[in-house]
Each structure stands twice: as C-alpha cells, then as structure tokens.
Write an enzyme that holds these catalytic residues in place. Sequence first.
Site, PDB file in Angstrom:
ATOM      1  N   SER A   1       0.789  -1.238   0.000  1.00  0.00           N
ATOM      2  CA  SER A   1       0.000   0.000   0.000  1.00  0.00           C
ATOM      3  C   SER A   1       0.817   1.283   0.000  1.00  0.00           C
ATOM      4  CB  SER A   1      -0.917   0.001   1.226  1.00  0.00           C
ATOM      5  OG  SER A   1      -0.164  -0.291   2.389  1.00  0.00           O
TER       6      SER A   1
ATOM      7  N   THR B   1      -1.960   3.101   3.994  1.00  0.00           N
ATOM      8  CA  THR B   1      -1.272   4.384   3.859  1.00  0.00           C
ATOM      9  C   THR B   1      -0.527   4.727   5.134  1.00  0.00           C
ATOM     10  OG1 THR B   1      -2.949   5.244   2.383  1.00  0.00           O
ATOM     11  CG2 THR B   1      -1.763   6.872   3.685  1.00  0.00           C
TER      12      THR B   1
ATOM     13  N   THR C   1       1.430   7.014  -0.008  1.00  0.00           N
ATOM     14  CA  THR C   1       0.567   5.866  -0.300  1.00  0.00           C
ATOM     15  C   THR C   1       0.576   5.516  -1.791  1.00  0.00           C
ATOM     16  OG1 THR C   1      -1.701   5.050  -0.013  1.00  0.00           O
ATOM     17  CG2 THR C   1      -1.486   7.291  -0.790  1.00  0.00           C
TER      18      THR C   1
ATOM     19  N   ARG D   1      -6.827   8.464 -10.820  1.00  0.00           N
ATOM     20  CA  ARG D   1      -7.512   8.795  -9.563  1.00  0.00           C
ATOM     21  C   ARG D   1      -6.487   9.253  -8.513  1.00  0.00           C
ATOM     22  NH1 ARG D   1      -7.119   7.104  -3.936  1.00  0.00           N
ATOM     23  NH2 ARG D   1      -9.172   7.254  -3.000  1.00  0.00           N
TER      24      ARG D   1
ATOM     25  N   THR E   1      -6.187   8.104   7.110  1.00  0.00           N
ATOM     26  CA  THR E   1      -6.016   6.879   6.348  1.00  0.00           C
ATOM     27  C   THR E   1      -7.405   6.314   6.090  1.00  0.00           C
ATOM     28  OG1 THR E   1      -5.003   4.672   6.335  1.00  0.00           O
ATOM     29  CG2 THR E   1      -5.682   5.526   8.465  1.00  0.00           C
ATOM     30  N   GLY E   2      -7.524   5.551   5.033  1.00  0.00           N
ATOM     31  CA  GLY E   2      -8.838   4.999   4.700  1.00  0.00           C
ATOM     32  C   GLY E   2      -9.310   5.489   3.349  1.00  0.00           C
TER      33      GLY E   2
HETATM   34  C1  SD4 Z   1      -6.509   6.838  -0.585  1.00  0.00           C
HETATM   35  N1  SD4 Z   1      -6.395   7.324   1.744  1.00  0.00           N
HETATM   36  O1  SD4 Z   1      -5.865   6.816  -1.619  1.00  0.00           O
HETATM   37  C2  SD4 Z   1      -5.793   6.557   0.698  1.00  0.00           C
HETATM   38  C3  SD4 Z   1      -5.792   5.093   0.929  1.00  0.00           C
HETATM   39  C4  SD4 Z   1      -5.628   4.695   2.327  1.00  0.00           C
HETATM   40  O2  SD4 Z   1      -5.848   3.277   4.022  1.00  0.00           O
HETATM   41  O3  SD4 Z   1      -5.336   5.463   3.202  1.00  0.00           O
HETATM   42  N2  SD4 Z   1      -5.877   3.532   2.711  1.00  0.00           N
HETATM   43  O4  SD4 Z   1      -7.718   7.024  -0.567  1.00  0.00           O
END
Ligand code: SD4
Length: 335
Positions: A97, A199, A217, A227, A250-251
């Site tokens: 990731s 991330t 990330t 994207r 994160t997320g």
């Molecule tokens: C995203 N926030 O590209 C990042 C991905 C991530 O835990 O944080 N995943 O949307």
Amino acid sequence: MNIERNRRGFLKKLVALGGVLGLSPFAINRMLGSEIARSEVDMGGDIATMEATMVSTWNHGMVANKAGFGALLNGGSSLDMIEAAARIVEADAEGLSVGIGGLPDRDGVVTLDACCMDHKGRAGSVACLEDIMYPLSVARKVMEETPHVMLVGDGARTFAIDQGFVPTNLLTEKAREAWIKWMETHDYKPVINIENHDTIGMLALDNEGRLSGGCTTSGVSFKMHGRVGDSPIIGAGLFVDGNVGAATATGLGEAVMRTVGSFLVVELMRGGMHPQAACEAAVKRIIDSMDVSELQVGYLALDKQGRYGAHAIHGGFNFALTTANSSDLIDASHG
Ligand code: SD4
C-alpha cells in the site's frame, strides 16, 4: 529516585551552562547523547521538558518511527524525521500500500501520492507519480525547490528525474499477481484495513517544539487510472499548523476529501479540543454525512504539547507512538 533527581539536577545544570554558552536546546541535547530526544528548555526561569514524539499509522508505523528517531539522533528536524520514516516504508517491496510493491490501478500501473508539511505551514505534494520510489522526498523537493505546492503525473515524474531520482519499476511480482487475480472479477470494492499496512501518515514533534507531518501511499488498490486520493491533498490527508497541531488520515480518500478531514481535526484542536476529541468529531462528521458500512477512515492527531489522539469508523486501525523512552503499537478507538 535519588539517582533520578540527581540526574535531572545534573541535566538542568548542563542546560543552564549551555544557555550561558549560547547553545540552543537542540545543541545542548546533542551534548547529552541519549538525552537528545528530551529537551529541558529554559522558559524564563522555569525549566520545561520538551519531549520529541512521533505517531504514525498502522503496524509499519513502528519501523517508520524508529527511522524517524534515527534522523533526530543524527541532528535532524521533525521534517527530517518524517522523510526518513517515509523512506523506510516506501522502500519496503513487501508492503502492498506504499511505495514500491504498492497495488496498481485497474490498468496495472502503480501511481503514488504523497505530501509533507512543516511547522511554518510550508507544504509540498505529488500525485499520480509513476516510477519513483520515494514520493515523499519528491514532495519535499516540490516544497523546497519550486514556487508550487503540488505537481502531478508526468510533470511530477519529470521534476523528480531532474532532481536526481532514478526511475524504477514499482510493480513487484506479488502486486502484479494480485492485479491479475483482481482482473478475473473486476469487482471494485475498497478493502478496509489492508493487512494493517495501509497508507502511512506520520506526525512528528521534535525537541525544539517543531511539528511536521507527511503522508505517502499507493492509494486505494485497483482505482481508476488518474484517480488521486486524499493523501497528497493538503487539508485532507494531512494538515499541520505549527502553533496548534497536526493531523493525518487513512482509509477511503473520497470520504476524507469530502469532509476536508485533517484540516477539520486541526481546526477543532485550535478551538481547544484535545486531539482525541478532535479525531472523534471528524469521524462523526463522516458518519453523519454518508453510508459508512463499507468504508473505513481513521484519523491520527498530535498537538503542539505532544498530546495525541486517534479514532476510526471501524475497528482495526492502529498506530505507533514513539518517544525517547518507549515505542508502542496502540489500537485506536472506533465508532
Ligand atoms: C486513498 N487514503 O488513496 C488513501 C488510501 C488509504 O488506508 O489510506 N488507505 O484514498
């Protein structure tokens, strides 16, 4: 107890001596060797303790923070801590990731997002960057070497190469196999908490009281080509106000961007909230505004006083907390 009191007395005398010699607290700390991460700063007669602190998201926050403190011990600033921490995780080809080894987009291309910000409010960012292993370092170069905040795509790649970064194939065999497997279904559903190595968002306070932050990330896996998520967006994936505090996310980036999450956390801290309460309020803002049954967002915050907080929509989010004396992986609250 007595030994501890004597040691502190000795340190105070040394700090006072350093003050007489015109040395900064940081230089004094260098004299103190292992005491480097804990400054005793003369605040007009009172000696206050300023302890370097670093928090980073997920399991890999532990190795990241260790690298961050390594940079501090070498005389680095909080921004150096952030960059060193990021590089160790970005270079880990096993992680799916971040950096090399990150899962690709739907076209099989690894595109990276990263940003950093320092205590002066300076910011640098890259998005949709291909072929470059250390995106946060490129973001720092954008911050320090250009009049801009953000470079994307080809422009970011060309800039990175001009700055001496070496183009590298970021698609590992492990990630390519995952992509080929994904193509059997083409089912796009962001995965919550990828192996607890998602991330990486990092926030650091050095022993001169300077706050910095970074976020790096490969973004959500199997995203559309082009994207960009929240991670490189100042205010969404990261925000630092050197006089208040710092936050990172994160997320699922779309949920963070729609609520300008990290900026929100810092603004709530500015209004007097503890970092924990601010993270909880920012998560609630998302829960109140969309269906969160299949999406995860976690916030991590650190304020100017070194207090921290973390909260996520769902369970499973954790972070590493490191100071001069300890390093722990902590489960964030959720809900
Ligand atoms: C995203 N926030 O590209 C990042 C991905 C991530 O835990 O944080 N995943 O949307």
